[in-house]
Design a protein around this motif. Structure first.
Motif, PDB file in Angstrom:
ATOM      1  N   LYS A  58       2.014   5.506  -6.370  1.00  0.00           N
ATOM      2  CA  LYS A  58       1.838   5.790  -7.744  1.00  0.00           C
ATOM      3  C   LYS A  58       0.260   6.191  -8.080  1.00  0.00           C
ATOM      4  O   LYS A  58       0.345   6.919  -9.270  1.00  0.00           O
ATOM      5  CB  LYS A  58       1.736   4.126  -8.460  1.00  0.00           C
ATOM      6  CG  LYS A  58       3.102   3.577  -8.561  1.00  0.00           C
ATOM      7  CD  LYS A  58       3.165   2.161  -9.011  1.00  0.00           C
ATOM      8  CE  LYS A  58       4.631   1.841  -9.258  1.00  0.00           C
ATOM      9  NZ  LYS A  58       4.964   0.530  -9.359  1.00  0.00           N
ATOM     10  N   LEU A  59      -0.580   5.955  -7.248  1.00  0.00           N
ATOM     11  CA  LEU A  59      -2.052   6.486  -7.602  1.00  0.00           C
ATOM     12  C   LEU A  59      -2.530   7.495  -6.610  1.00  0.00           C
ATOM     13  O   LEU A  59      -3.455   7.898  -6.932  1.00  0.00           O
ATOM     14  CB  LEU A  59      -2.924   5.070  -7.651  1.00  0.00           C
ATOM     15  CG  LEU A  59      -2.511   4.229  -8.918  1.00  0.00           C
ATOM     16  CD1 LEU A  59      -3.496   2.800  -8.894  1.00  0.00           C
ATOM     17  CD2 LEU A  59      -3.030   5.085 -10.371  1.00  0.00           C
ATOM     18  N   GLY A  60      -1.886   7.470  -5.351  1.00  0.00           N
ATOM     19  CA  GLY A  60      -2.628   8.434  -4.377  1.00  0.00           C
ATOM     20  C   GLY A  60      -3.668   8.008  -3.961  1.00  0.00           C
ATOM     21  O   GLY A  60      -4.146   6.800  -4.042  1.00  0.00           O
ATOM     22  N   THR A  61      -4.369   8.614  -3.089  1.00  0.00           N
ATOM     23  CA  THR A  61      -5.615   8.014  -2.622  1.00  0.00           C
ATOM     24  C   THR A  61      -6.678   7.940  -3.661  1.00  0.00           C
ATOM     25  O   THR A  61      -7.722   7.237  -3.633  1.00  0.00           O
ATOM     26  CB  THR A  61      -6.099   9.159  -1.319  1.00  0.00           C
ATOM     27  OG1 THR A  61      -6.372  10.319  -1.958  1.00  0.00           O
ATOM     28  CG2 THR A  61      -5.222   9.129  -0.292  1.00  0.00           C
ATOM     29  N   SER A 100     -11.882   3.329  -8.075  1.00  0.00           N
ATOM     30  CA  SER A 100     -12.207   2.283  -8.894  1.00  0.00           C
ATOM     31  C   SER A 100     -12.603   1.072  -8.054  1.00  0.00           C
ATOM     32  O   SER A 100     -13.371   0.160  -8.342  1.00  0.00           O
ATOM     33  CB  SER A 100     -11.562   1.844  -9.866  1.00  0.00           C
ATOM     34  OG  SER A 100     -10.017   1.968  -9.445  1.00  0.00           O
ATOM     35  N   LEU A 112       0.777  -1.157  -0.162  1.00  0.00           N
ATOM     36  CA  LEU A 112      -0.074   0.046  -0.072  1.00  0.00           C
ATOM     37  C   LEU A 112       0.936   1.173  -0.023  1.00  0.00           C
ATOM     38  O   LEU A 112       0.718   2.159  -0.936  1.00  0.00           O
ATOM     39  CB  LEU A 112      -0.971  -0.005   1.286  1.00  0.00           C
ATOM     40  CG  LEU A 112      -2.241  -0.750   1.145  1.00  0.00           C
ATOM     41  CD1 LEU A 112      -2.830  -0.837   2.457  1.00  0.00           C
ATOM     42  CD2 LEU A 112      -3.181  -0.458  -0.086  1.00  0.00           C
ATOM     43  N   LEU A 162     -11.647  -2.458   0.803  1.00  0.00           N
ATOM     44  CA  LEU A 162     -10.580  -1.537   0.205  1.00  0.00           C
ATOM     45  C   LEU A 162      -9.301  -2.151   0.155  1.00  0.00           C
ATOM     46  O   LEU A 162      -8.361  -2.121  -0.639  1.00  0.00           O
ATOM     47  CB  LEU A 162     -10.494   0.013   0.768  1.00  0.00           C
ATOM     48  CG  LEU A 162     -11.847   0.795   0.511  1.00  0.00           C
ATOM     49  CD1 LEU A 162     -11.549   2.367   1.192  1.00  0.00           C
ATOM     50  CD2 LEU A 162     -12.313   0.917  -1.008  1.00  0.00           C
ATOM     51  N   CYS A 165     -11.425   8.251 -12.215  1.00  0.00           N
ATOM     52  CA  CYS A 165     -10.692   7.467 -11.348  1.00  0.00           C
ATOM     53  C   CYS A 165      -9.363   7.810 -11.307  1.00  0.00           C
ATOM     54  O   CYS A 165      -8.832   8.750 -12.020  1.00  0.00           O
ATOM     55  CB  CYS A 165     -11.007   6.141 -11.841  1.00  0.00           C
ATOM     56  SG  CYS A 165     -10.334   5.610 -13.287  1.00  0.00           S
ATOM     57  N   ALA A 206      -3.815   9.610 -13.052  1.00  0.00           N
ATOM     58  CA  ALA A 206      -2.338   9.458 -13.081  1.00  0.00           C
ATOM     59  C   ALA A 206      -1.887   9.605 -14.720  1.00  0.00           C
ATOM     60  O   ALA A 206      -0.820  10.128 -14.937  1.00  0.00           O
ATOM     61  CB  ALA A 206      -1.954   8.127 -12.438  1.00  0.00           C
ATOM     62  N   PHE A 244      -1.528   6.717   7.351  1.00  0.00           N
ATOM     63  CA  PHE A 244      -1.098   5.885   6.292  1.00  0.00           C
ATOM     64  C   PHE A 244      -0.031   4.728   6.943  1.00  0.00           C
ATOM     65  O   PHE A 244       0.079   3.715   6.268  1.00  0.00           O
ATOM     66  CB  PHE A 244      -0.392   6.389   5.051  1.00  0.00           C
ATOM     67  CG  PHE A 244      -1.545   7.003   4.345  1.00  0.00           C
ATOM     68  CD1 PHE A 244      -2.943   6.427   4.446  1.00  0.00           C
ATOM     69  CD2 PHE A 244      -0.866   8.009   3.676  1.00  0.00           C
ATOM     70  CE1 PHE A 244      -3.779   7.169   3.481  1.00  0.00           C
ATOM     71  CE2 PHE A 244      -1.995   8.746   2.479  1.00  0.00           C
ATOM     72  CZ  PHE A 244      -3.382   8.376   2.463  1.00  0.00           C
ATOM     73  N   GLU A 303      -6.582   6.407 -11.919  1.00  0.00           N
ATOM     74  CA  GLU A 303      -5.932   5.860 -12.951  1.00  0.00           C
ATOM     75  C   GLU A 303      -5.883   6.971 -14.021  1.00  0.00           C
ATOM     76  O   GLU A 303      -4.757   7.110 -14.612  1.00  0.00           O
ATOM     77  CB  GLU A 303      -6.310   4.578 -13.731  1.00  0.00           C
ATOM     78  CG  GLU A 303      -6.379   3.272 -12.696  1.00  0.00           C
ATOM     79  CD  GLU A 303      -7.427   3.180 -11.488  1.00  0.00           C
ATOM     80  OE1 GLU A 303      -8.277   4.091 -11.581  1.00  0.00           O
ATOM     81  OE2 GLU A 303      -7.435   2.050 -11.179  1.00  0.00           O
ATOM     82  N   GLN A 358       1.075   1.419  -4.122  1.00  0.00           N
ATOM     83  CA  GLN A 358      -0.092   1.900  -4.510  1.00  0.00           C
ATOM     84  C   GLN A 358      -0.296   3.411  -4.407  1.00  0.00           C
ATOM     85  O   GLN A 358      -0.781   3.950  -5.161  1.00  0.00           O
ATOM     86  CB  GLN A 358      -1.248   1.094  -3.698  1.00  0.00           C
ATOM     87  CG  GLN A 358      -2.856   1.584  -3.768  1.00  0.00           C
ATOM     88  CD  GLN A 358      -3.431   1.255  -5.024  1.00  0.00           C
ATOM     89  OE1 GLN A 358      -3.056   0.151  -5.712  1.00  0.00           O
ATOM     90  NE2 GLN A 358      -4.673   1.616  -5.428  1.00  0.00           N
ATOM     91  N   LEU A 359       0.096   3.755  -2.946  1.00  0.00           N
ATOM     92  CA  LEU A 359      -0.096   5.386  -2.738  1.00  0.00           C
ATOM     93  C   LEU A 359       0.804   6.050  -3.596  1.00  0.00           C
ATOM     94  O   LEU A 359       0.610   7.134  -3.964  1.00  0.00           O
ATOM     95  CB  LEU A 359      -0.060   5.243  -1.244  1.00  0.00           C
ATOM     96  CG  LEU A 359      -1.396   5.038  -0.558  1.00  0.00           C
ATOM     97  CD1 LEU A 359      -1.008   5.127   1.357  1.00  0.00           C
ATOM     98  CD2 LEU A 359      -2.490   6.142  -0.734  1.00  0.00           C
ATOM     99  N   LEU A 402      -8.226   4.842  -5.140  1.00  0.00           N
ATOM    100  CA  LEU A 402      -9.159   3.930  -4.433  1.00  0.00           C
ATOM    101  C   LEU A 402     -10.546   4.041  -5.178  1.00  0.00           C
ATOM    102  O   LEU A 402     -11.472   3.050  -5.003  1.00  0.00           O
ATOM    103  CB  LEU A 402      -9.647   4.717  -2.939  1.00  0.00           C
ATOM    104  CG  LEU A 402      -8.903   4.405  -1.764  1.00  0.00           C
ATOM    105  CD1 LEU A 402      -9.302   5.159  -0.685  1.00  0.00           C
ATOM    106  CD2 LEU A 402      -8.916   3.082  -1.565  1.00  0.00           C
TER     107      LEU A 402
END
Lengths: 87, 718
Positions: free
Chosen positions: B238-241, B246, B231, B451, B271, B276, B485, B273, B235-236, B244
């Motif tokens: 690369k995509l930030g919050t 999607s 996470l 989640l 979303c 990003a 986090f 993605e 995940q965080l 979530l």
């Protein structure tokens, strides 16, 4: 299997970034075959790695169906998501 | 004020804006040991100010800004400081924590906390330094946005300010530090009511740490764990919050059309993605944070902070908007005007439904987005009748026009973007959270319910005890100064990396059934005298930084102490426990007509929660609970004499037990003492200012070094 068993595969989370695309059409009769085809197409994740993704078939988690043996029908919608998402 | 503990500046200051005076406030080491810092220490301080219901805009309402012991240390993601006050949105206690640089700077200026009461006659800001507090004219900042105001304040300082919304008493106005916000509960409006534009702090004091060596070792491992975790390491960043959104869509958790539904067909366009791929310029994060979850995007040719998942859901699916560019724009505008994105979005969605139902025509309609920017701007300035009413929040509107059943708030605070009918534990959290409909203060059980893990979203079984545990853990982590986090390490990576593995699925199945065991642990947390640094490194961080011995159990007890104390304050403020509930749309109406479990059985769950908390059936707190968590009959801090404190003399860490011969062992305490003597105590006499000669000498030395460096570079090139 029908002649043209095309299913729509959507990528979300880290898989979308890895595949660099949101959506792809693939011909496959079940999830296992789908994973193999995806690997042959893009060489991003091996079928073994894809087993660690969350896979939804028409909104339902395949682990509640027949897992990786779950059969696919034409026009099915398969979602492949990265499992972890925190906020 | 002296303290024997490391990492604390050792001083709390009480500022009266009416008289423009300040004095030291006698917080002592016992308070530090029991309440640590952040929102828990703030609750301890506010406890003495609250004797009954209080007008949030009265001069008596205290704003308590607290730092945390880990602020300014190299511990990962430890920049969070806290602002607590009585909220104009809920009329209850609100605590809002914030990243940015202010917390560390306030401590460098020599303060652990700042208590602000009264009301200034003129418009001012506070300038805090080691030399004291100055009340400075802020007329030149009046009406400025949060970004512009911060640019005009001294560059080196840690700072936070309100925007026009705070000045105009918008009930969900926030305060902003750098680009981070203490967003929830309307703390910005309380600043505005006191004619206070903001606070800046600057200094050079570094509070010594109790055991720097152990802290450094821990930080190294902790940072490694965070960057290796799926996470926080992948995940965080690369995509930030935003990543979530999607997942929320796929699990029916995405609040859609004012929480009527849990999925939005246009989610693909809004979303994380999409953010990003099309809008992300780079990542950004707070001081000492290896996660860097912040998104940098471009608005009007300027690089600014990108949206979090909450506004992407609430200004996207919840108002039926699939234009991500607009969400980015509104997010920037709300930050600049100084408004909580969640409450502003929730209020707008409620007004849209009122309009759709023909109850109140505000000009706002689901799916219509061309007027939103104007509405946001009007709300900040309370410009026009509609905006003036929207500025009071959704509960105020429901009291005036009706529609309480679909007014998506708890205790007056608008809910964040998680649909609770598909995550009933999160629903319970919204209902019982001390500051109102907050996902984090509510325990954030949605992370278990879809989640992160995949425990049964619809069962209430075990959720009360889990909610208590997660609320307490997050409360205590906030008190230490870490970002929430960092609590993700609580989940072993395999649970997130291998969702289909039999063990993961087993854990997901049995997790709710652990409720009764967790319930016992919650109630007897002090007995858990263990530390598992790979799961919960925060207690060790506090121990090494301060010398206050913390374990997993004492962290849970700290959280419970804070949570119960906040409840106690709320009860004094007039909290009616009957408001521990949700709007009928969430508790009586099925989200999915084919799924009889798709609503929150809130009455039943609240009863279980009271029991799990050790409260009475009427929602008041049992005396024995107060006693167990050391908050029964607390004294009034303000009545203590300052002389009660001793000189600062940090207790040295115990010498290590080694296998050296006995003679060598005898030297160990001396070594510890001398190591500690190297640390610079904050109350030590200030260094003498340099003479002109010394200054000149240093400049010459620097020039000589520079010249040598240039020469060396030139030689290398040759």
């Amino acid at each position: 299997m029908e002649e043209n068993n095309l299913v729509t595969v959507e990528f979300f989370g880290l898989y979308r970034l890895a595949y660099k695309k949101a959506c792809v059409k693939v011909e496959a009769k079940n999830i296992e075959e789908l994973f193999q085809k995806l690997y042959e197409m893009d060489d991003v994740h091996t079928p073994k790695e894809l087993r660690n993704s969350i896979v939804l078939l028409n909104g339902k988690n395949i682990m509640e169906l027949r897992k990786f043996k779950t059969k696919l029908k034409p026009n099915d919608n398969v979602v492949i998501m990265s499992p972890a998402s925190g906020g | 004020m002296a303290t024997k503990y490391g990492a604390y500046a050792g001083k709390v200051m009480y500022v009266d804006l009416t008289t423009k005076t300040y004095k030291e406030y006698p917080v002592n080491d016992n308070d530090r040991k029991l309440f640590i810092g952040g929102k828990v220490l703030a609750a301890r301080i506010i406890h003495d100010f609250v004797k009954g219901p209080m007008d949030p805009f009265s001069p008596e309402n205290p704003i308590v800004i607290t730092t945390c012991p880990l602020n300014g240390t190299p511990c990962p993601s430890s920049a969070r400081f806290n602002v607590s006050t009585i909220s104009p949105l809920t009329n209850l206690l609100t605590s809002s924590n914030c990243g940015g640089s202010f917390g560390a700077q306030l401590k460098k200026a020599g303060l652990d906390a700042l208590i602000i009461v009264g009301k200034s006659e003129d418009f001012i800001y506070l300038d805090v330094s080691e030399d004291g507090i100055e009340f400075k004219d802020a007329e030149f900042l009046r009406g400025l946005t949060t970004g512009a105001a911060q640019e005009l304040l001294p560059k080196k300082a840690g700072k936070f300010v309100i925007g026009p919304a705070g000045e105009n008493l918008v009930k969900y106005a926030c305060v902003v530090s750098d680009e981070r916000a203490a967003g929830r509960g309307g703390v910005g409006a309380v600043f505005g009511s006191k004619n206070l534009k903001g606070v800046i702090a600057d200094g050079k004091s570094m509070a010594p740490r109790y055991d720097q060596d152990k802290l450094t070792k821990l930080v190294r491992k902790w940072t490694k764990d965070i960057t290796a975790h799926p996470l926080t390491g992948s995940q965080l960043p690369k995509l930030g919050t935003a990543g979530l959104l999607s997942t929320m869509q796929q699990k029916n958790l995405l609040a859609t059309k004012n929480f009527k539904e849990g999925q939005y067909e246009g989610f693909r366009d809004i979303c994380g993605e999409e953010l990003a791929e099309k809008y992300l310029i780079k990542n950004k994060g707070c001081r000492s944070c290896p996660i860097q979850c912040g998104r940098v995007v471009e608005v009007n040719g300027k690089q600014v902070k990108g949206p979090e998942v909450e506004i992407m859901g609430l200004m996207g699916a919840n108002i039926l908007n699939n234009d991500l560019q607009k969400i980015i724009q509104w997010n920037y505008e709300l930050d600049e005007l100084g408004m909580d994105t969640i409450s502003a979005s929730g209020t707008i969605a409620f007004a849209m439904e009122l309009n759709e139902k023909g109850i109140w025509d505000s000009g706002l309609e689901f799916g219509k987005i061309d007027n939103i920017s104007q509405v946001i701007d009007d709300i900040a300035y309370r410009c026009g009748e509609v905006a003036d009413q929207l500025a009071n929040g959704s509960r105020w509107l429901s009291e005036k026009y009706g529609g309480k059943d679909f007014c998506m708030n708890a205790k007056g605070m608008e809910l964040s973007a998680y649909q609770p009918r598909a995550a009933v534990g999160q629903g319970l959290g919204y209902a019982v959270s001390n500051r109102g409909g907050c996902h984090l203060n509510g325990g954030y059980l949605v992370v278990l319910e879809g989640l992160g893990l995949s425990i049964d979203q619809y069962t209430p079984f075990g959720k009360a005890a889990l909610t208590v545990m997660f609320q307490d853990v997050m409360e205590s982590v906030s008190a230490g100064g870490n970002c929430l986090f960092t609590t993700y390490a609580f989940f072993p990576p395999f649970l997130l990396n291998k969702p289909n593995w039999w063990l993961t699925r087993l854990v997901n199945k049995v997790f709710p059934y652990l409720g009764p065991v967790i319930g016992v642990a919650n109630k007897h947390s002090k007995a858990l005298k263990v530390n598992i640094s790979s799961m919960l490194p925060q207690p060790l961080g506090i121990t090494h930084a301060t010398g206050i011995k913390m374990t997993m159990g004492s962290m849970m007890a700290l959280g419970a102490r804070g949570y119960n104390l906040e409840r106690l304050i709320n009860l004094r403020l007039g909290l009616d426990p009957k408001t521990d509930t949700l709007p009928k749309r969430l508790s009586k109406v099925l989200q999915d007509p084919d799924n009889k479990k798709s609503k929150v059985p809130i009455e039943k769950m609240v009863k279980q929660y009271y029991k799990a908390r050790g409260w009475n059936k009427d929602g008041t707190i049992k005396k024995r609970t107060l006693k167990y968590f050391n908050i029964l009959d607390l004294d009034d801090i303000s009545k203590r004499p300052l002389e009660e404190q001793g000189e600062r003399n940090i207790i040295p860490p115990k010498p290590k037990k080694d296998k050296k011969p006995k003679a060598a062992k005898k030297d160990a305490p001396d070594k510890a003492k001398s190591a500690n003597a190297d640390a610079k105590p904050t109350n030590a006499a200030p260094k003498k200012p340099l003479t002109e000669e010394e200054k000149q000498k240093r400049i010459e030395e620097a020039l000589a070094r520079k010249k040598a460096k240039e020469q060396a570079n030139a030689e290398k090139k040759e």
